[in-house]
Design a protein around this motif. Structure first.
Motif, short mmCIF file in Angstrom:
data_model
loop_
_atom_site.label_atom_id
_atom_site.label_comp_id
_atom_site.label_asym_id
_atom_site.label_seq_id
_atom_site.Cartn_x
_atom_site.Cartn_y
_atom_site.Cartn_z
N ASP A 266 -5.45 3.11 1.70
CA ASP A 266 -4.22 2.62 2.30
C ASP A 266 -4.50 1.52 3.31
N SER A 267 -3.62 1.36 4.29
CA SER A 267 -3.76 0.26 5.26
C SER A 267 -5.11 0.25 5.95
N ARG A 268 -5.69 1.44 6.15
CA ARG A 268 -6.97 1.52 6.86
C ARG A 268 -8.08 0.74 6.18
N TYR A 269 -8.04 0.72 4.86
CA TYR A 269 -9.16 0.16 4.10
C TYR A 269 -8.86 -1.23 3.54
N HIS A 270 -7.86 -1.88 4.09
CA HIS A 270 -7.53 -3.25 3.66
C HIS A 270 -7.31 -4.15 4.87
N GLN A 271 -7.99 -3.85 5.96
CA GLN A 271 -7.79 -4.62 7.18
C GLN A 271 -8.41 -6.00 7.12
N THR A 272 -9.15 -6.29 6.06
CA THR A 272 -9.74 -7.62 5.91
C THR A 272 -8.94 -8.49 4.93
N ASP A 273 -7.82 -8.00 4.40
CA ASP A 273 -7.03 -8.83 3.49
C ASP A 273 -6.15 -9.78 4.29
N ARG A 274 -5.36 -10.57 3.59
CA ARG A 274 -4.56 -11.60 4.27
C ARG A 274 -3.50 -11.04 5.18
N ASN A 275 -3.12 -9.76 4.98
CA ASN A 275 -2.12 -9.11 5.83
C ASN A 275 -2.74 -8.17 6.84
N GLN A 276 -4.07 -8.13 6.88
CA GLN A 276 -4.82 -7.25 7.80
C GLN A 276 -4.45 -5.78 7.60
N GLY A 277 -4.12 -5.44 6.36
CA GLY A 277 -3.81 -4.05 6.05
C GLY A 277 -2.34 -3.69 6.19
N PHE A 278 -1.57 -4.55 6.79
CA PHE A 278 -0.14 -4.27 6.96
C PHE A 278 0.62 -4.62 5.67
N VAL A 279 1.73 -3.94 5.47
CA VAL A 279 2.57 -4.18 4.30
C VAL A 279 3.82 -4.95 4.74
N PRO A 280 4.06 -6.13 4.22
CA PRO A 280 5.30 -6.86 4.57
C PRO A 280 6.54 -6.07 4.15
N VAL A 281 7.54 -6.05 4.99
CA VAL A 281 8.78 -5.33 4.67
C VAL A 281 9.40 -5.87 3.39
N ASP A 282 9.24 -7.17 3.14
CA ASP A 282 9.80 -7.77 1.93
C ASP A 282 9.18 -7.23 0.66
N ASN A 283 8.00 -6.59 0.76
CA ASN A 283 7.33 -6.02 -0.42
C ASN A 283 7.88 -4.64 -0.79
N VAL A 284 8.70 -4.08 0.08
CA VAL A 284 9.19 -2.72 -0.15
C VAL A 284 10.27 -2.73 -1.23
N ILE A 285 10.08 -1.89 -2.24
CA ILE A 285 11.05 -1.76 -3.32
C ILE A 285 12.15 -0.78 -2.92
N GLY A 286 11.77 0.29 -2.26
CA GLY A 286 12.77 1.26 -1.81
C GLY A 286 12.11 2.54 -1.32
N ARG A 287 12.94 3.46 -0.90
CA ARG A 287 12.47 4.74 -0.37
C ARG A 287 12.56 5.81 -1.44
N ALA A 288 11.47 6.56 -1.64
CA ALA A 288 11.49 7.71 -2.54
C ALA A 288 12.22 8.85 -1.83
N PHE A 289 13.29 9.34 -2.45
CA PHE A 289 14.10 10.35 -1.75
C PHE A 289 14.14 11.70 -2.46
N VAL A 290 13.66 11.78 -3.70
CA VAL A 290 13.68 13.06 -4.39
C VAL A 290 12.62 13.08 -5.48
N ILE A 291 12.01 14.27 -5.68
CA ILE A 291 11.14 14.49 -6.84
C ILE A 291 12.05 15.00 -7.95
N ALA A 292 12.20 14.22 -9.01
CA ALA A 292 13.16 14.54 -10.06
C ALA A 292 12.53 15.26 -11.25
N TRP A 293 11.22 15.15 -11.41
CA TRP A 293 10.57 15.75 -12.57
C TRP A 293 9.11 16.07 -12.21
#
Length: 308
Positions: free
Chosen positions: A227-254
């Motif tokens: 996760d973010s811990r192991y990508h601190q050397t990438d162009r985002n320093q391990g952070f995820v841009p909010v614009d990359n978020v597709i959505g929130r997982a809200f239920v396990i359906a299957w």
């Protein structure tokens, strides 16, 4: 020189009595039979005729249209509302198991809502996080069902993690002690059994401040999540841009025996966790305190106008 009755014959002094059984002038009903309308009433031809009801179209003729409408609706729902995703790895165990299907809310980001701490989110690969991960090759049927949202996307490189820090937060791990957000230790019952919240391997020790419109994410299976811990050397320093978020997982359906909602754990609701809490609280209190004063002043001015 009197009036002549309408319909009287020439040479007679008065109207002729209609013949028994007649219904009007001579010959008016000869050679015609009354029609019977749907209500059973006798109606002359050409007056009050009602057409016979149309037969419903066979179901097999309606079926293609119904399928098209269903597919269009499914595509709209997948694009703007909800989409299914499959869990390919164990990085979110035990919250999510391999092959679980989750439903992701894609609607709220359209209204400007940003991810919050504790939410499980699906996001696009920020910077080659999945570069070395194999991607399955779906067949034509799987591609079609994925396109309309009836099957999880198989050829997209998306990730699913838990939001730990949002813009302005300070997140840190020191030794194997609890993970801290803005100096507050988190009680994390969702962490995989046997894992420590923080690890002493390379990348597991850190202290970062999350920039605006970025997220710090971690998997619940702490010792098996890149996760973010192991990508601190990438162009985002391990952070995820909010614009990359597709959505929130809200239920396990299957599968059905795994059905459950994915709510935000209580540890993220503890007081003082937010870095902005102390800045916003005075403003909120000031607004609440000002309301009675404004109301009192309006009533006083109204009373002065009445007295005047």
């Amino acid at each position: 020189m009197g009036d002549v009755a309408v319909g009287a014959r020439s040479g007679h002094e008065g109207p002729e009595e209609p013949e028994q059984g007649g219904a009007g002038p001579a010959g008016a009903g000869e050679g015609r039979e009354p029609e019977v309308t749907e209500s059973g009433a006798d109606t002359p031809r050409g007056h009050g005729r009602t057409s016979a009801p149309k037969k419903p179209r066979p179901f097999w003729k309606e079926l293609p249209l119904l399928i098209v409408i269903a597919l269009v609706l499914a595509l709209i729902i997948k694009t703007f509302l909800v989409q299914a995703f499959s869990i390919p790895s164990g990085s979110m165990q035990n919250t999510l198991q391999v092959s679980d299907r989750v439903l992701v809310d894609k609607l709220t980001p359209w209204f400007g809502s940003k991810p919050s701490r504790g939410e499980v989110i699906v996001f696009k690969d920020p910077d080659r996080w999945l570069e070395n991960e194999p991607t399955p090759t779906p067949n034509i049927l799987q591609k079609g069902l994925s396109f309309i949202g009836l099957m999880p996307s198989a050829d997209e490189k998306d990730l699913i993690k838990r939001v730990i820090g949002v813009g302005g937060d300070t997140v840190e791990c020191n030794g194997t002690s609890p993970l801290k957000v803005n100096g507050k230790p988190l009680d994390e019952p969702y962490v995989f059994q046997g894992n420590t919240p923080c690890s002493v391997d390379e990348g597991g020790q850190f202290k970062v401040k999350v920039p605006k419109d970025k997220l710090w994410v971690m998997g619940d299976h702490r010792q098996a999540s890149a996760d973010s811990r192991y990508h601190q050397t990438d162009r985002n320093q391990g952070f995820v841009p909010v614009d990359n978020v597709i959505g929130r997982a809200f239920v396990i359906a299957w599968p059905p025996n795994r059905w459950s909602t994915l709510s935000v754990p209580d540890t993220f609701h503890q007081s003082g966790l937010s870095a902005a809490a102390y800045a916003t609280a005075p403003a909120a209190l000031g607004l609440v305190g000002a309301f009675p004063l404004v109301l009192w002043r309006r009533r006083r001015l109204s009373a002065e106008r009445t007295d005047g």
